[in-house]
Enzyme design. Structure first.
Site, PDB file in Angstrom:
ATOM      1  N   GLY A 109       0.989   8.151  10.158  1.00 38.23           N
ATOM      2  CA  GLY A 109       0.643   8.231   8.740  1.00 38.23           C
ATOM      3  C   GLY A 109       0.830   9.602   8.131  1.00 38.23           C
ATOM      4  O   GLY A 109       1.948  10.108   8.038  1.00 38.23           O
ATOM      5  N   LYS A 130       8.110   1.467  10.884  1.00 37.60           N
ATOM      6  CA  LYS A 130       8.117   1.813  12.318  1.00 37.60           C
ATOM      7  C   LYS A 130       8.748   0.727  13.170  1.00 37.60           C
ATOM      8  O   LYS A 130       9.397   1.012  14.170  1.00 37.60           O
ATOM      9  CB  LYS A 130       6.690   2.088  12.785  1.00 37.60           C
ATOM     10  CG  LYS A 130       5.731   0.983  12.433  1.00 37.60           C
ATOM     11  CD  LYS A 130       4.309   1.488  12.255  1.00 37.60           C
ATOM     12  CE  LYS A 130       3.469   0.363  11.678  1.00 37.60           C
ATOM     13  NZ  LYS A 130       2.091   0.727  11.406  1.00 37.60           N
ATOM     14  N   GLY A 141     -10.532  -3.402   5.481  1.00 40.79           N
ATOM     15  CA  GLY A 141      -9.112  -3.237   5.170  1.00 40.79           C
ATOM     16  C   GLY A 141      -8.370  -2.342   6.147  1.00 40.79           C
ATOM     17  O   GLY A 141      -7.235  -1.945   5.918  1.00 40.79           O
ATOM     18  N   GLY A 148      -3.073   4.661   5.354  1.00 39.28           N
ATOM     19  CA  GLY A 148      -3.657   4.766   4.024  1.00 39.28           C
ATOM     20  C   GLY A 148      -2.610   5.050   2.971  1.00 39.28           C
ATOM     21  O   GLY A 148      -1.565   5.634   3.248  1.00 39.28           O
ATOM     22  N   LYS A 157       5.560   3.589  17.887  1.00 39.47           N
ATOM     23  CA  LYS A 157       5.502   4.978  17.422  1.00 39.47           C
ATOM     24  C   LYS A 157       5.834   5.932  18.565  1.00 39.47           C
ATOM     25  O   LYS A 157       6.516   6.947  18.367  1.00 39.47           O
ATOM     26  CB  LYS A 157       4.119   5.270  16.848  1.00 39.47           C
ATOM     27  CG  LYS A 157       3.837   4.457  15.580  1.00 39.47           C
ATOM     28  CD  LYS A 157       2.351   4.460  15.271  1.00 39.47           C
ATOM     29  CE  LYS A 157       2.019   3.678  14.021  1.00 39.47           C
ATOM     30  NZ  LYS A 157       0.555   3.466  13.893  1.00 39.47           N
ATOM     31  N   GLU A 190      -5.202  -5.778   9.605  1.00 41.10           N
ATOM     32  CA  GLU A 190      -4.622  -6.951   8.949  1.00 41.10           C
ATOM     33  C   GLU A 190      -5.329  -8.214   9.455  1.00 41.10           C
ATOM     34  O   GLU A 190      -5.999  -8.194  10.489  1.00 41.10           O
ATOM     35  CB  GLU A 190      -3.137  -7.071   9.313  1.00 41.10           C
ATOM     36  CG  GLU A 190      -2.304  -5.851   9.025  1.00 41.10           C
ATOM     37  CD  GLU A 190      -2.144  -5.594   7.534  1.00 41.10           C
ATOM     38  OE1 GLU A 190      -2.084  -6.568   6.767  1.00 41.10           O
ATOM     39  OE2 GLU A 190      -2.112  -4.417   7.138  1.00 41.10           O
ATOM     40  N   THR A 246       0.821  -1.215   0.000  1.00 47.96           N
ATOM     41  CA  THR A 246       0.000   0.000   0.000  1.00 47.96           C
ATOM     42  C   THR A 246       0.857   1.268   0.000  1.00 47.96           C
ATOM     43  O   THR A 246       0.653   2.171  -0.817  1.00 47.96           O
ATOM     44  CB  THR A 246      -0.903   0.015   1.255  1.00 47.96           C
ATOM     45  OG1 THR A 246      -1.597  -1.223   1.304  1.00 47.96           O
ATOM     46  CG2 THR A 246      -1.886   1.148   1.193  1.00 47.96           C
TER      47      THR A 246
END
Lengths: 327, 327
Positions: free
Chosen positions: B133, B104, B186, B302, B204, B189, B13
């Site tokens: 993101g 990450k 989606g 995304g 993070k 996972e 992605t």
């Protein structure tokens, strides 16, 4: 170690904030950038007023004493009003100084000319502090472009108005009483016309428009409504319906490239990102092609927030090292 | 016009997001930076899989085909897991490539070593996409330092967990049903252990700690609680009291310089900035000496948001011109 010589024009709240931060963070700045910072001179209106400044810093009310000094590298400008600030900065640029401004009144109207003038003279103009105080909205939008495309910018760009609307709701008091409270707390000037009429928010919106879209709409095409017409009854009725009045400045671009701006009070529902933004905070929502929506919320004014926005600009000009990552 | 040659490692992605944005925004990037961008090669796991890529871009599953190409200037890394990503990037750095990572898992643990290695070889490592993101939290914290000092960072750093908690509240469904919905859409996972256990948010948080404080706490000293123990009843009881569960990662530094971190579900009141952050959004609140509180809210994952974070890093490396201000 190379020393960077700076001057500060205007020693009100913002100018003093810059002065304090440069002094307080002197050692960290030196360590991170490899430069010592020397505040050579400060332009004030009244030289008789007592001020606590470091010995060696010249206090003057004569701009030429500053502009004729060939050693100054960077000028911080924190004066109010279009002139003489604009003329001072034009001259500073011609002498090869980088320029950092907090002057929204000047920059909304003359920013374009100033930036072009700086490009022609190989120096930089930075203006993070003109819009939303400590909220780094200018740097954020700059960093999104040109990989992304901005479609719409909306937000609360005047902390005084937001404080007044918050007080009217929380304390169920009329506009005049809330304004008086804002003035007592130092959040509003004695003459707060520009804040409550929406003019101040409009200027910041025009600065954002120029940055995000490369241009501004015709100023007379943007309807500007202040908060002075919002009644206690209207605020209370809104509260009953779980709505809140926010003073929102908005600019968007349509598919034909036409810009549409507006400034005025808007009713906001409880799931809207602006719903919880109370008091003197500012908030900006940027809608883009790739990110969707990005929201920034933070202090829209104040000595340290606005001063730190200007010092942040300064560090970008002098080029700091990236902070190291140590685990 | 100088051409910049790049390679993309990993074409899931995020890697595909980078590829698309570089292509879609090609002309604007060229105009703003003065550089053409040439995507020379892409590392994939399965070369047999059909992909719509521009003729001339090499698709390979052999990393040495990429690393042995002396012309590559910048490597985008969007692989999952610590190895072999780390070794690939070490080698790329030694060959003089700048490196941009979204990894990450690798960066939380090996970021420090990677940055030092890059400094020693005179190249840059950028990692905006590792955390939150599309929300530019890394650049924002970098731009505050060293003129300001960070005291505390709190936030929602895992969009999957936030989506699940939102669904549990809005639809009054149990954890398992909300997780299933996230997987169908989606947002999660098939193996979502790292998301719902809090491990992903923890990583993070460690990246933000290293950036803001120059170091991380001992990992075993940070309590990590996931959202898998939050019951439907608890969520409903909270709603009755106008509270919402948010999965919050937090790190702060006390006056003695001791770091304290925690990750887990927290009850949030209706006036808290995290109250309205629903769905897959991330949100981060940074408390500093000068700014007070700065809040950033936006898409935590995304293709386009994360891809645009990486392309933003890229533009900072190659040095773009400041957008001109035109009135």
């Amino acid at each position: 170690m190379p020393s960077i010589k700076v001057a500060i024009l205007g020693f009100g709240t913002v100018g003093e904030g810059v002065y304090r931060i440069l002094n307080e963070r002197k050692e960290d700045i030196q360590q991170e950038t490899g430069h010592t910072i020397d505040i050579v001179s400060i332009l004030v209106r009244d030289t008789a007023k007592k001020r606590l400044v470091t010995p060696g810093t010249k206090i003057t009310n004569d701009i030429q004493e500053i502009l004729s000094d060939p050693d100054i590298d960077v000028i911080f400008e924190a004066i109010v009003g279009e002139e003489p600030a604009y003329s001072y900065l034009v001259e500073a640029i011609e002498k090869g100084c980088h320029v950092i401004t907090a002057n929204k009144m000047m920059f909304a109207k003359r920013g374009s000319a100033l930036v072009k003038h700086a490009e022609a003279h190989g120096v930089q103009v930075r203006y993070e502090a003109t819009t939303a105080g400590g909220v780094p909205i200018i740097r954020t939008i700059m960093s999104l472009l040109p990989a992304d495309r901005v479609r719409r910018i909306r937000g609360i760009l005047n902390g005084t108005s937001n404080f007044i609307l918050t007080k009217m709701r929380e304390e169920e008091i009329p506009f005049q009483a809330a304004l008086y409270e804002a003035q007592q707390l130092g959040y509003a000037e004695a003459d707060s016309t520009d804040d409550v009429s929406g003019k101040d928010a409009f200027r910041k919106l025009m600065i954002l428009s120029a940055l995000a879209f490369g241009r501004q709409p015709d100023w007379q095409d943007v309807p500007i409504v202040g908060i002075d017409g919002v009644t206690t009854e209207a605020v209370q009725d809104a509260s009953k319906g779980k709505l809140r009045y926010r003073h929102v400045a908005e600019i968007c671009i349509d598919e034909n490239g036409v810009l549409r701006g507006s400034v005025g009070p808007v009713l906001i529902g409880s799931d809207h990102p602006l719903h919880g933004v109370d008091g003197i905070d500012n908030a900006i929502i940027v809608d883009t092609d790739h990110l969707g929506s990005l929201t920034l919320i933070g202090p829209g004014a104040g000595m340290y927030p606005t001063g730190s926005a200007m010092v942040g600009d300064f560090l970008q000009i002098i080029g700091k090292r990236e902070p190291a990552v140590i685990s």
